[in-house]
Design a protein around this motif. Structure first.
Motif, short mmCIF file in Angstrom:
data_model
loop_
_atom_site.label_atom_id
_atom_site.label_comp_id
_atom_site.label_asym_id
_atom_site.label_seq_id
_atom_site.Cartn_x
_atom_site.Cartn_y
_atom_site.Cartn_z
N ALA A 25 -9.72 17.04 -3.57
CA ALA A 25 -9.18 16.20 -2.18
C ALA A 25 -8.50 14.62 -2.91
CB ALA A 25 -10.11 16.37 -1.44
N THR A 26 -7.36 14.06 -2.58
CA THR A 26 -7.27 12.66 -2.94
C THR A 26 -6.97 12.19 -1.73
OG1 THR A 26 -6.38 14.01 -5.10
CG2 THR A 26 -5.63 11.68 -4.58
N LEU A 27 -7.45 10.81 -1.25
CA LEU A 27 -7.19 10.18 -1.02
C LEU A 27 -6.25 9.15 -1.23
CD1 LEU A 27 -10.91 8.87 0.86
CD2 LEU A 27 -9.50 10.35 1.49
N ILE A 28 -4.75 8.34 -0.69
CA ILE A 28 -3.75 7.88 -1.04
C ILE A 28 -4.14 6.87 -0.07
CG2 ILE A 28 -1.69 8.14 -1.29
CD1 ILE A 28 -2.49 11.44 -1.94
N ASP A 29 -3.73 6.02 -0.92
CA ASP A 29 -3.06 4.63 -0.33
C ASP A 29 -1.75 4.16 -0.38
OD1 ASP A 29 -2.66 1.78 1.30
OD2 ASP A 29 -3.52 1.17 0.51
N SER A 30 -0.54 4.45 -0.34
CA SER A 30 0.69 4.61 -0.44
C SER A 30 1.21 3.07 -0.03
CB SER A 30 1.67 5.78 -0.20
OG SER A 30 3.05 5.31 -0.60
N LYS A 31 1.96 2.26 -0.93
CA LYS A 31 2.91 0.89 -0.19
C LYS A 31 4.22 0.81 -0.58
CE LYS A 31 -0.77 -2.05 -1.10
NZ LYS A 31 -1.64 -2.85 -1.41
N ALA A 32 5.22 1.40 0.38
CA ALA A 32 6.80 2.01 -0.54
C ALA A 32 7.90 0.63 -0.02
CB ALA A 32 7.11 3.02 0.56
N LEU A 33 9.10 0.66 -0.48
CA LEU A 33 9.81 -0.73 -0.30
C LEU A 33 10.79 -0.05 0.06
CD1 LEU A 33 9.75 -2.94 -2.93
CD2 LEU A 33 9.39 -2.93 -0.49
N LEU A 34 12.00 0.09 1.03
CA LEU A 34 13.31 0.44 1.43
C LEU A 34 14.15 -0.03 1.88
CD1 LEU A 34 12.23 2.29 4.68
CD2 LEU A 34 10.83 1.17 4.45
N LYS A 35 14.88 0.65 1.97
CA LYS A 35 16.64 -0.25 2.33
C LYS A 35 16.82 0.17 4.46
CE LYS A 35 20.08 -0.50 -1.14
NZ LYS A 35 20.94 -0.34 -1.63
N THR A 36 17.45 -0.78 5.43
CA THR A 36 17.65 -0.42 5.86
C THR A 36 18.56 -0.70 7.13
OG1 THR A 36 16.70 -2.42 6.96
CG2 THR A 36 15.07 -1.27 6.72
N ASP A 37 19.31 -0.04 7.78
CA ASP A 37 20.50 -0.83 8.61
C ASP A 37 21.20 -1.87 8.56
OD1 ASP A 37 21.78 1.93 7.52
OD2 ASP A 37 21.15 3.51 9.80
N ILE A 38 19.63 -2.35 8.92
CA ILE A 38 19.65 -3.48 9.40
C ILE A 38 19.51 -4.68 8.92
CG2 ILE A 38 18.67 -5.83 10.26
CD1 ILE A 38 16.23 -3.56 11.29
N TYR A 46 17.63 4.34 6.91
CA TYR A 46 18.63 5.01 6.22
C TYR A 46 18.07 5.90 5.80
CZ TYR A 46 21.11 2.60 2.50
OH TYR A 46 21.88 2.13 1.24
N LEU A 47 16.82 6.52 5.44
CA LEU A 47 15.80 6.87 4.33
C LEU A 47 16.46 8.09 4.92
CD1 LEU A 47 12.64 5.84 3.89
CD2 LEU A 47 14.28 6.37 2.44
N LEU A 48 16.84 8.53 6.12
CA LEU A 48 16.91 9.67 6.85
C LEU A 48 17.87 10.21 6.33
CD1 LEU A 48 15.13 9.74 10.45
CD2 LEU A 48 14.95 10.86 8.43
N LYS A 49 19.78 9.16 5.85
CA LYS A 49 20.88 9.86 5.66
C LYS A 49 20.94 10.10 4.23
CE LYS A 49 22.64 5.47 7.54
NZ LYS A 49 23.18 4.60 8.20
#
Length: 261
Positions: free
Chosen positions: A139-152, A226-229
């Motif tokens: 089992a793995t505990l995962i702490d994730s930090k992401a960067l994403l574009k937005t429509d805004i 934006y990601l859903l596109k």
């Protein structure tokens, strides 16, 4: 997403329940530590990139049941990274520009099979080295930090964090050699196959493209549209990560088991 602590406890309890009885009957056992690197493969980087790495370290207890079979309980701490920009030949990834960094805390139990008669006197030939294969579960505990574009404002990247627990199936190969009387060194490469598809926060659930969102965030939040596109095809395989390490271990030859009354 809230970490399912009950799942983690069940996995770690299973691992140590296997280890403890072995301590009583083992003729020799060893403890060790290692350092290495992690690599990631998934929806952000569907092609394996061996040079895209993050550091990692591990500690383990190995129980040698026989000349052929050993059991290892291991903890690993490290990271993985994935960035769309590394997929230079894919215009979809270049347009999306999603990226993430994740910290991993893994606990696992592994069974090893030695091909040679390593460090035992069970036959006339005693080998001071052996290749081996291994498999296991953890089992793995995962702490994730992401960067994403937005429509805004697509020119500004929005950060967001998630926490999750992944179950992992482990397969790999290794090589170990006697160094001194009671010391071994080894090299190991192991692939971790996750049981879900959200190590990188994006993936497929029941065949549908899905985002793993922070607690309290709804899918209609405009930041995530934006990601859903970008439902990039060809990435429905479950996420994976790989751990390559160099280790040193110390072997205890004499373990006196208590006699039965």
């Amino acid at each position: 997403m809230i970490i399912d602590n009950s799942v983690v406890r069940r996995n770690f309890s299973f691992i140590f329940l296997l280890v403890l009885p072995a301590c009583v009957v083992a003729q020799k056992w060893e403890v060790g530590t290692g350092v290495g690197v992690n690599q990631y493969k998934g929806d952000v980087m569907p092609t394996y990139k061996p040079l895209v790495v993050r550091p990692a370290a591990n500690a383990f207890v190995r129980m040698n049941f026989s000349r052929a079979v050993s059991f290892k309980a291991q903890g690993m701490f490290g990271g993985v990274v994935g960035k769309d920009k590394f997929m230079k030949s894919d215009p979809y990834h270049q347009s999306r520009e999603y990226s993430f960094n994740a910290t991993l805390m893994e606990g696992s139990g592994q069974i090893e099979y030695n091909f040679l008669n390593f460090r035992t006197n069970a036959s006339r030939i005693v080998d001071n080295w052996t290749p081996y294969v291994f498999g296991g579960y953890g089992a793995t505990l995962i702490d994730s930090k992401a960067l994403l574009k937005t429509d805004i404002n697509p020119s500004v990247f929005t950060p967001y964090n998630t926490n999750k627990t992944e179950q992992v199936m482990i397969l790999g190969v290794g090589f170990k050699k006697q160094w001194r009387n009671q010391w071994n060194w080894g090299i190991e490469f192991g692939a971790r196959h996750t049981t879900t598809d959200f190590l990188d926060n994006i993936g497929y659930s029941a065949g549908n493209f899905t985002l793993l969102l922070p607690q309290g965030v709804v899918p209609s939040d405009p930041k995530f549209q934006y990601l859903l596109k970008y439902q990039i095809p060809g990435t429905k395989v479950k996420d994976m990560y790989y751990y390559t390490n160099f280790s040193i271990s110390y072997v205890f030859y004499k373990v006196h088991c208590p006699t039965r009354r």
